[in-house]
Design a protein around this motif. Structure first.
Motif, PDB file in Angstrom:
ATOM      1  N   ARG B 190      -2.471  -6.531   3.187  1.00  0.00           N
ATOM      2  CA  ARG B 190      -2.969  -5.149   3.216  1.00  0.00           C
ATOM      3  C   ARG B 190      -2.302  -4.366   2.097  1.00  0.00           C
ATOM      4  O   ARG B 190      -1.071  -4.389   1.955  1.00  0.00           O
ATOM      5  CB  ARG B 190      -2.657  -4.506   4.561  1.00  0.00           C
ATOM      6  CG  ARG B 190      -3.451  -3.234   4.823  1.00  0.00           C
ATOM      7  CD  ARG B 190      -3.165  -2.730   6.221  1.00  0.00           C
ATOM      8  NE  ARG B 190      -1.817  -2.194   6.326  1.00  0.00           N
ATOM      9  CZ  ARG B 190      -1.499  -0.934   6.035  1.00  0.00           C
ATOM     10  NH1 ARG B 190      -2.432  -0.085   5.661  1.00  0.00           N
ATOM     11  NH2 ARG B 190      -0.259  -0.520   6.152  1.00  0.00           N
ATOM     12  N   VAL B 191      -3.091  -3.713   1.283  1.00  0.00           N
ATOM     13  CA  VAL B 191      -2.576  -2.930   0.158  1.00  0.00           C
ATOM     14  C   VAL B 191      -2.992  -1.484   0.352  1.00  0.00           C
ATOM     15  O   VAL B 191      -4.164  -1.203   0.617  1.00  0.00           O
ATOM     16  CB  VAL B 191      -3.132  -3.443  -1.189  1.00  0.00           C
ATOM     17  CG1 VAL B 191      -2.528  -2.677  -2.349  1.00  0.00           C
ATOM     18  CG2 VAL B 191      -2.876  -4.926  -1.354  1.00  0.00           C
ATOM     19  N   GLU B 192      -2.018  -0.580   0.247  1.00  0.00           N
ATOM     20  CA  GLU B 192      -2.317   0.841   0.397  1.00  0.00           C
ATOM     21  C   GLU B 192      -1.715   1.597  -0.777  1.00  0.00           C
ATOM     22  O   GLU B 192      -0.551   1.373  -1.131  1.00  0.00           O
ATOM     23  CB  GLU B 192      -1.739   1.366   1.712  1.00  0.00           C
ATOM     24  CG  GLU B 192      -2.039   2.848   1.909  1.00  0.00           C
ATOM     25  CD  GLU B 192      -1.431   3.406   3.193  1.00  0.00           C
ATOM     26  OE1 GLU B 192      -0.960   2.593   4.015  1.00  0.00           O
ATOM     27  OE2 GLU B 192      -1.424   4.629   3.345  1.00  0.00           O
ATOM     28  N   VAL B 193      -2.512   2.455  -1.374  1.00  0.00           N
ATOM     29  CA  VAL B 193      -1.997   3.284  -2.474  1.00  0.00           C
ATOM     30  C   VAL B 193      -1.195   4.410  -1.849  1.00  0.00           C
ATOM     31  O   VAL B 193      -1.747   5.320  -1.240  1.00  0.00           O
ATOM     32  CB  VAL B 193      -3.139   3.851  -3.334  1.00  0.00           C
ATOM     33  CG1 VAL B 193      -2.580   4.661  -4.493  1.00  0.00           C
ATOM     34  CG2 VAL B 193      -4.019   2.741  -3.855  1.00  0.00           C
ATOM     35  N   GLN B 194       0.118   4.316  -1.966  1.00  0.00           N
ATOM     36  CA  GLN B 194       0.947   5.319  -1.311  1.00  0.00           C
ATOM     37  C   GLN B 194       1.207   6.514  -2.219  1.00  0.00           C
ATOM     38  O   GLN B 194       1.356   7.623  -1.756  1.00  0.00           O
ATOM     39  CB  GLN B 194       2.269   4.687  -0.891  1.00  0.00           C
ATOM     40  CG  GLN B 194       2.920   5.458   0.221  1.00  0.00           C
ATOM     41  CD  GLN B 194       4.272   4.907   0.548  1.00  0.00           C
ATOM     42  OE1 GLN B 194       5.183   4.937  -0.268  1.00  0.00           O
ATOM     43  NE2 GLN B 194       4.404   4.384   1.750  1.00  0.00           N
ATOM     44  N   ARG B 195       1.277   6.243  -3.502  1.00  0.00           N
ATOM     45  CA  ARG B 195       1.491   7.351  -4.430  1.00  0.00           C
ATOM     46  C   ARG B 195       0.759   7.048  -5.722  1.00  0.00           C
ATOM     47  O   ARG B 195       0.847   5.942  -6.254  1.00  0.00           O
ATOM     48  CB  ARG B 195       2.980   7.515  -4.707  1.00  0.00           C
ATOM     49  CG  ARG B 195       3.253   8.700  -5.619  1.00  0.00           C
ATOM     50  CD  ARG B 195       4.686   9.028  -5.659  1.00  0.00           C
ATOM     51  NE  ARG B 195       5.456   8.021  -6.346  1.00  0.00           N
ATOM     52  CZ  ARG B 195       6.762   8.074  -6.509  1.00  0.00           C
ATOM     53  NH1 ARG B 195       7.442   9.077  -5.997  1.00  0.00           N
ATOM     54  NH2 ARG B 195       7.404   7.151  -7.149  1.00  0.00           N
ATOM     55  N   SER B 196       0.043   8.035  -6.218  1.00  0.00           N
ATOM     56  CA  SER B 196      -0.657   7.877  -7.486  1.00  0.00           C
ATOM     57  C   SER B 196      -0.939   9.256  -8.060  1.00  0.00           C
ATOM     58  O   SER B 196      -1.461  10.123  -7.365  1.00  0.00           O
ATOM     59  CB  SER B 196      -1.966   7.106  -7.292  1.00  0.00           C
ATOM     60  OG  SER B 196      -2.744   7.191  -8.450  1.00  0.00           O
ATOM     61  N   ARG B 197      -0.561   9.454  -9.304  1.00  0.00           N
ATOM     62  CA  ARG B 197      -0.821  10.752  -9.930  1.00  0.00           C
ATOM     63  C   ARG B 197      -2.251  10.823 -10.458  1.00  0.00           C
ATOM     64  O   ARG B 197      -2.671  11.834 -10.955  1.00  0.00           O
ATOM     65  CB  ARG B 197       0.160  10.982 -11.070  1.00  0.00           C
ATOM     66  CG  ARG B 197       1.581  11.110 -10.587  1.00  0.00           C
ATOM     67  CD  ARG B 197       2.556  11.230 -11.731  1.00  0.00           C
ATOM     68  NE  ARG B 197       3.915  11.061 -11.239  1.00  0.00           N
ATOM     69  CZ  ARG B 197       4.972  10.950 -12.017  1.00  0.00           C
ATOM     70  NH1 ARG B 197       4.830  10.988 -13.329  1.00  0.00           N
ATOM     71  NH2 ARG B 197       6.180  10.791 -11.507  1.00  0.00           N
ATOM     72  N   GLY B 199      -4.917   9.938  -8.541  1.00  0.00           N
ATOM     73  CA  GLY B 199      -5.846   9.964  -7.419  1.00  0.00           C
ATOM     74  C   GLY B 199      -5.858   8.672  -6.635  1.00  0.00           C
ATOM     75  O   GLY B 199      -5.045   7.775  -6.875  1.00  0.00           O
ATOM     76  N   LYS B 200      -6.769   8.620  -5.668  1.00  0.00           N
ATOM     77  CA  LYS B 200      -6.953   7.471  -4.769  1.00  0.00           C
ATOM     78  C   LYS B 200      -5.754   7.258  -3.846  1.00  0.00           C
ATOM     79  O   LYS B 200      -5.561   6.154  -3.333  1.00  0.00           O
ATOM     80  CB  LYS B 200      -7.238   6.202  -5.560  1.00  0.00           C
ATOM     81  CG  LYS B 200      -8.640   6.185  -6.164  1.00  0.00           C
ATOM     82  CD  LYS B 200      -9.133   4.769  -6.297  1.00  0.00           C
ATOM     83  CE  LYS B 200     -10.580   4.740  -6.708  1.00  0.00           C
ATOM     84  NZ  LYS B 200     -11.123   3.406  -6.783  1.00  0.00           N
ATOM     85  N   THR B 201      -4.940   8.272  -3.660  1.00  0.00           N
ATOM     86  CA  THR B 201      -3.815   8.131  -2.737  1.00  0.00           C
ATOM     87  C   THR B 201      -4.355   7.938  -1.326  1.00  0.00           C
ATOM     88  O   THR B 201      -5.271   8.639  -0.900  1.00  0.00           O
ATOM     89  CB  THR B 201      -2.919   9.378  -2.796  1.00  0.00           C
ATOM     90  OG1 THR B 201      -2.596   9.639  -4.154  1.00  0.00           O
ATOM     91  CG2 THR B 201      -1.652   9.192  -1.991  1.00  0.00           C
ATOM     92  N   GLY B 202      -3.789   6.999  -0.630  1.00  0.00           N
ATOM     93  CA  GLY B 202      -4.209   6.724   0.734  1.00  0.00           C
ATOM     94  C   GLY B 202      -5.268   5.642   0.827  1.00  0.00           C
ATOM     95  O   GLY B 202      -5.546   5.144   1.922  1.00  0.00           O
ATOM     96  N   ALA B 203      -5.862   5.267  -0.274  1.00  0.00           N
ATOM     97  CA  ALA B 203      -6.875   4.210  -0.237  1.00  0.00           C
ATOM     98  C   ALA B 203      -6.217   2.887   0.132  1.00  0.00           C
ATOM     99  O   ALA B 203      -5.073   2.631  -0.246  1.00  0.00           O
ATOM    100  CB  ALA B 203      -7.553   4.096  -1.597  1.00  0.00           C
ATOM    101  N   GLN B 204      -6.896   2.086   0.874  1.00  0.00           N
ATOM    102  CA  GLN B 204      -6.317   0.811   1.277  1.00  0.00           C
ATOM    103  C   GLN B 204      -7.381  -0.270   1.374  1.00  0.00           C
ATOM    104  O   GLN B 204      -8.570   0.025   1.492  1.00  0.00           O
ATOM    105  CB  GLN B 204      -5.565   0.944   2.602  1.00  0.00           C
ATOM    106  CG  GLN B 204      -6.365   1.555   3.724  1.00  0.00           C
ATOM    107  CD  GLN B 204      -5.522   1.661   4.970  1.00  0.00           C
ATOM    108  OE1 GLN B 204      -5.237   0.646   5.593  1.00  0.00           O
ATOM    109  NE2 GLN B 204      -5.123   2.874   5.337  1.00  0.00           N
ATOM    110  N   ALA B 205      -6.913  -1.483   1.311  1.00  0.00           N
ATOM    111  CA  ALA B 205      -7.822  -2.623   1.391  1.00  0.00           C
ATOM    112  C   ALA B 205      -7.046  -3.827   1.905  1.00  0.00           C
ATOM    113  O   ALA B 205      -5.826  -3.898   1.765  1.00  0.00           O
ATOM    114  CB  ALA B 205      -8.410  -2.930   0.017  1.00  0.00           C
TER     115      ALA B 205
END
Lengths: 487, 277
Positions: B190-197, B199-205
C-alpha cells in the motif's frame, strides 16, 4: 621546463676525469659551443650556460616514450640512440602518403615539445644520414636514388663507422659522401679492406641492414625527478602533467586505455606515498587522469617534501572507443571518475563495487563484488535518434524472485507447525505472527561432496502484520531460518 | 558551390544528415517511470521526478526497497547510471536483477561508518553522473537533520538526480515528496502520498506484488482465520493444491528427485550460461 626555453643549455658527460659538452641547445650552439668542448671552456664562452648531467637511461626512456606514441602512425619502430629512431613506413598510405607520414610524425613530436626532422628512404643508413645531416625538415628519397640524395652530405654522416676509417678517407682529401661513392670499389677494398667496401656501399645508397623492431616494455611506467623538492601542489602538478602526458601518449600509441594507475611519490628524507587511481571507464586521456590525481593528492598530508614521482599502469585494456560521435561531450565522463575517486579515497576501494552474478546455487554466494566499470554511455545526436523505447524486462528466466534484503547470516526462527507439517506461525521481531500465505518449497542444495554441503527448502511466507519473508528449513538440523525479506 | 557539391556528394549528404539530426527533437529525461501504472499515476508528475528527493517511509518488509529497485531499473534501462547507498548492507543484487536492474550500471556503496552515508549520497547526487540514487537508512540509527536534508535536496537538484530516501518509521526525513509504504498482506504494497508540494496528498494505491516483477507472477495459498484456502488474488478462486511450487528455471524431464541431487543420474542445468557468464 618553460623557464629554459630559448636559453643556452647543455648536457655534460664526464670523460677521463673531464666534463665535456655532449649536446647543446640552439642558443648555446649559436653562441659558439660545440660538442666535445670542456665544460670549463664552455662556461667561459657562455656565462649564462646551464648544464645538466647526461643520463643515458633517462634519455632512452624519453626516446622510448616518444617512439611508443609514434605507434599511432607506424606499426613498429627501431630505436637509434641517443636521439633518433627508424619507423616502419609501410602504413604511409593511411597518412596521405610518405610526406604526410613525415608531417604527422613531426606534429606528434612537436606536441611533446620536440623538434625533429624526418626522412623516408629504402635504406636505414640513407634515412639516418639525411635526417641528421640533411638540410630539409622532410625528405622523401625515391627507391634507387639514395646515392644522389647522399652525395652532398659531409663525411660526418658516417658517424657509426669506425673513426679510423673515416680518418683515412679524410686523409685522402675526401669531404663528402658523393666523392667516396665515385671512387672505384676495388681500390677502396685494396687500401682499406672490408671497411672500405662497406663505406663505399653505404655512400652509394646500398644498405642491406635489416629493420629490427624494438620490443615494447611490458610494464608501462613513467618517472620524473623534480629539480627541487616540492612542498606545495603546484610544482608537483606540473611534473605530474608531464608524466601523465607521456604515459597517456604511450597508451594511445598501443591503442590501450588505463583502468588502474599507481602514483608513487618519493619523499626526502626517504619514504614514499602511493596513490591509486581506479577508473570506472578505461581512459587514456591525460586531462582526466590529471584531474583525478589532483583531487587525490590535494587531500594528502605528507611529512616530507616530494623529490620524485612515478606513474605505473597496473591494469589496462583495449581502448574501447577513441572516436567521438556527433554532438558528443566527453567532459561528462570526468564527473563520474572524480566522484568515484573521491569516494574510494574516503571510504576505501572495497566500499564501492558492482555486483556480478555467479553460477552458484547457494543464495549468499550468488553474487560477487567487482570493480565498477559501466558500459560507455550513448551520447550525441545519433544516440537520441537511434534510441528506442524500452520496457523493463527480466533478462533471463533463471532470475527468479528473490528477497531485496538478504541478512548477512540467517537468523534462527521459532516456528509452530500444524499436524500436516505446514507453517502456522513464527516468532518474528519479538512478536508471535500468524502465517497468512506460503509459497514453496523451493529446494536449493549442493556441494554434497564438501563439508559445507547444504540442503534447504525455501518458503516465501506472509506473516500477519509483516511483509513477505524468505525463510528456509535446513535439512541438517530441521530448523527454520530467516534469510531475507521482500522489502 | 555546385562544383563543390559535385566534387563531394558524400560531404553534402553528410551535411544534410547533420542538419536533420540537429533539427530532430531531443529526448530529455525528466521523470523516471517505473512501469507500474498504479504507482506512476499516484505521483504528481506521473513518475519519479529527476532533481528531487523522494522519501519512501515505512516499516521493514513493507516493499520500499522493491519500489526503489524498480526506479533504479527504469534508470538503467534508459542507459543511465544508478547507485544504491546501502546503509544496512543488506541489498541482495539478485533481487535487483530480477526486478530489471542492469547490474553493470548499478553502483553499490557500503560505507563502513553510518556517519558517511549522507555525505556519500550528497557526493553521488551532486556529481550529475547518476540518474537515480537510493539512500537506505534502515537499521542505521541515522536520523537526518534539516541541514542534511537541505544538502541532499540541493545536491539532487544540482545533479539532476532522482534521490530516493528509504527511511524507517522512527526516523523520517524531509523529502520533497513523502510516500508512506506499508505491507497490505498478500494483497500487495500500500502506497500513500503523505506529503507533496505538488498536490495529490492523501492519494493511495495498493500495488499487487506480482506487478513488481516483469516475469510470471507466483501463486500463493493463504489461510484464512477459519482455515479455508484461497488464491492470492483474493477472490473466490480456490486453489486446488495445498502448496504451489514456484516455477523452476529448467524444464521437468522426468529426472525426478535426481534433478535436485547433483552428481546423480541427470546433469545439472548450466546456470553459468543462463547468467551469460
Amino acid at each position: 621546463m618553460p623557464a629554459l626555453a630559448g636559453r643556452p643549455i647543455a648536457f655534460v658527460e664526464e670523460f677521463k676525469g673531464q666534463r665535456r659538452i655532449l649536446f647543446a641547445s640552439s642558443a648555446a650552439l649559436a653562441a659558439g659551443l660545440r660538442p666535445g668542448m670542456t665544460l670549463a671552456a664552455a662556461t667561459a664562452l657562455v656565462t649564462t650556460l646551464r648544464h645538466f648531467a647526461y643520463r643515458p637511461d633517462v634519455e632512452r626512456a624519453a626516446l622510448m616514450s616518444l617512439a611508443e606514441q609514434l605507434l599511432l602512425i607506424a606499426p613498429a619502430f627501431q630505436l637509434c640512440p641517443p636521439d633518433g629512431m627508424w619507423l616502419d613506413a609501410s602504413a604511409a598510405a593511411l597518412c596521405d602518403g610518405e610526406e604526410g607520414l613525415c608531417r604527422r610524425a613531426l606534429e606528434i613530436c612537436a606536441s611533446r615539445g620536440c623538434r625533429a626532422r624526418a626522412t623516408v628512404a629504402s635504406e636505414a643508413f640513407t634515412a639516418r644520414a639525411l635526417t641528421r645531416h640533411g638540410r630539409k625538415t622532410i625528405e622523401v628519397v625515391l627507391p634507387r636514388t639514395g646515392a644522389r640524395a647522399l652525395e652532398a652530405l659531409p663525411l660526418d654522416a658516417l658517424e657509426h663507422i669506425d673513426g679510423s676509417t673515416v680518418g683515412i678517407l679524410r686523409s685522402f682529401g675526401l669531404t663528402s659522401l658523393g666523392e667516396v661513392a665515385s671512387l672505384p670499389p676495388g681500390a677502396l677494398l685494396v687500401r682499406m679492406g672490408a671497411a672500405g667496401l662497406l663505406v663505399h656501399r653505404l655512400c652509394r645508397g646500398e644498405d642491406d641492414s635489416a629493420f629490427v623492431p624494438t620490443a615494447l616494455p611490458e610494464v608501462l611506467e613513467e618517472s620524473i625527478d623534480l629539480d627541487w623538492p616540492a612542498e606545495s601542489l603546484e610544482p608537483l602538478l606540473f611534473a605530474l602533467k608531464t608524466t601523465l602526458d607521456r604515459l597517456c601518449a604511450r597508451l594511445a600509441g598501443r591503442k590501450r586505455a588505463a583502468i588502474r594507475i599507481t602514483l608513487t611519490l618519493k619523499l626526502d628524507p626517504p619514504g614514499e606515498e602511493r596513490v591509486c587511481l581506479i577508473l570506472a571507464r578505461p581512459s587514456a586521456r591525460s586531462k582526466l587522469l590529471l584531474e583525478l590525481a589532483r583531487h587525490r593528492i590535494a587531500d594528502l598530508t605528507l611529512p616530507n617534501p616530494i623529490v620524485a614521482l612515478k606513474a605505473t599502469v597496473d591494469q589496462f585494456c583495449e581502448d574501447p572507443e577513441t572516436q567521438l560521435r556527433l554532438g558528443d561531450e566527453p567532459e561528462g565522463d570526468a564527473a563520474l571518475e572524480v566522484v568515484l575517486s573521491r569516494l574510494s579515497s574516503v571510504l576505501g576501494e572495497d566500499a564501492l563495487f558492482c555486483a556480478q552474478l555467479q553460477p552458484v546455487h547457494r543464495p549468499e554466494a550468488a553474487y560477487a563484488p567487482k570493480s565498477f566499470h559501466p558500459p560507455a554511455p550513448e551520447r550525441g545526436l545519433l544516440a537520441d535518434a537511434e534510441r528506442s523505447v524500452r520496457t523493463i524486462s527480466q533478462s533471463d528466466e533463471v532470475l527468479v524472485q528473490r528477497p531485496s534484503r538478504l541478512l548477512e547470516r540467517p537468523a534462527s526462527l521459532a516456528v509452530d507447525l500444524d499436524q500436516e507439517g505446514d507453517l502456522r506461525s513464527a516468532r518474528l521481531l519479538g512478536k508471535h505472527r500468524k502465517v497468512l500465505a506460503v509459497s514453496g518449497p523451493e529446494r536449493v542444495c549442493g556441494e554434497w561432496w564438501a563439508d559445507a554441503s547444504y540442503n534447504r527448502d525455501y518458503y516465501r511466507v506472509y506473516f500477519e502484520g509483516f511483509g513477505p519473508a524468505w525463510i528456509f528449513r535446513d535439512d541438517r538440523d530441521g530448523q527454520f531460518y530467516l534469510q531475507g525479506m521482500f522489502d | 558551390m555546385e562544383a563543390a557539391e559535385a566534387r563531394h556528394p558524400q560531404v553534402e549528404r553528410l551535411r544534410r544528415e547533420i542538419c536533420r539530426l540537429q533539427a530532430a527533437p531531443r529526448r530529455y529525461l525528466v521523470v523516471l517511470r517505473t512501469g507500474i501504472r498504479s504507482f506512476d499515476e499516484l505521483l504528481p508528475s506521473s513518475g519519479l521526478p529527476l532533481g528531487q528527493v523522494l522519501e519512501l517511509w515505512g516499516e521493514a518488509a513493507s516493499g520500499r526497497t522493491t519500489l526503489a529497485l524498480r526506479a533504479l531499473a527504469s534508470a538503467t534501462q534508459e542507459n543511465r547510471l544508478a547507485a544504491y547507498v546501502d546503509g544496512p548492507r543488506q541489498l541482495y543484487p539478485l533481487a535487483a536483477a530480477a526486478l530489471g536492474v542492469e547490474l553493470s550500471r548499478l553502483l553499490i556503496v557500503r560505507p563502513n561508518a553510518p556517519g558517511k552515508l549522507v555525505w556519500t549520497a550528497v557526493q553521488l547526487a551532486r556529481s550529475g553522473a547518476f540518474a537515480c540514487l537510493a539512500l537506505d537508512l534502515t537499521h542505521t540509527a541515522v536520523k537526518m537533520s534539516l541541514a542534511e536534508c537541505k544538502r541532499l535536496s540541493d545536491a539532487a537538484s544540482r545533479g539532476g538526480c532522482c534521490l530516493l530516501l528509504l527511511t524507517p518509521p522512527e526516523a523520517p526525513a524531509d523529502g520533497m515528496i513523502r510516500l508512506e509504504i506499508s505491507s497490505s498482506g498478500v494483497q500487495g504494497v500500500r502506497v500513500e502520498v503523505q506529503r507533496s508540494r505538488q498536490g495529490k496528498t492523501g492519494a493511495q494505491a495498493v500495488i499487487p506484488w506480482p506487478s513488481f516483477y516483469p516475469g510470471e507472477p507466483p501463486q500463493f495459498r493463504y489461510r484464512e482465520r477459519s482455515g479455508s484456502t484461497a488464491s492470492a488474488e483474493g477472490n473466490s478462486k480456490i486453489s486446488p493444491c495445498p502448496i504451489h511450487r514456484v516455477k523452476v528455471s529448467w524444464p521437468r524431464d522426468g529426472g525426478g528427485i535426481a534433478r535436485s541431487r547433483p552428481g546423480r543420474d541427470v546433469a545439472l542445468p548450466q546456470l553459468g550460461s543462463s547468467l551469460g557468464l
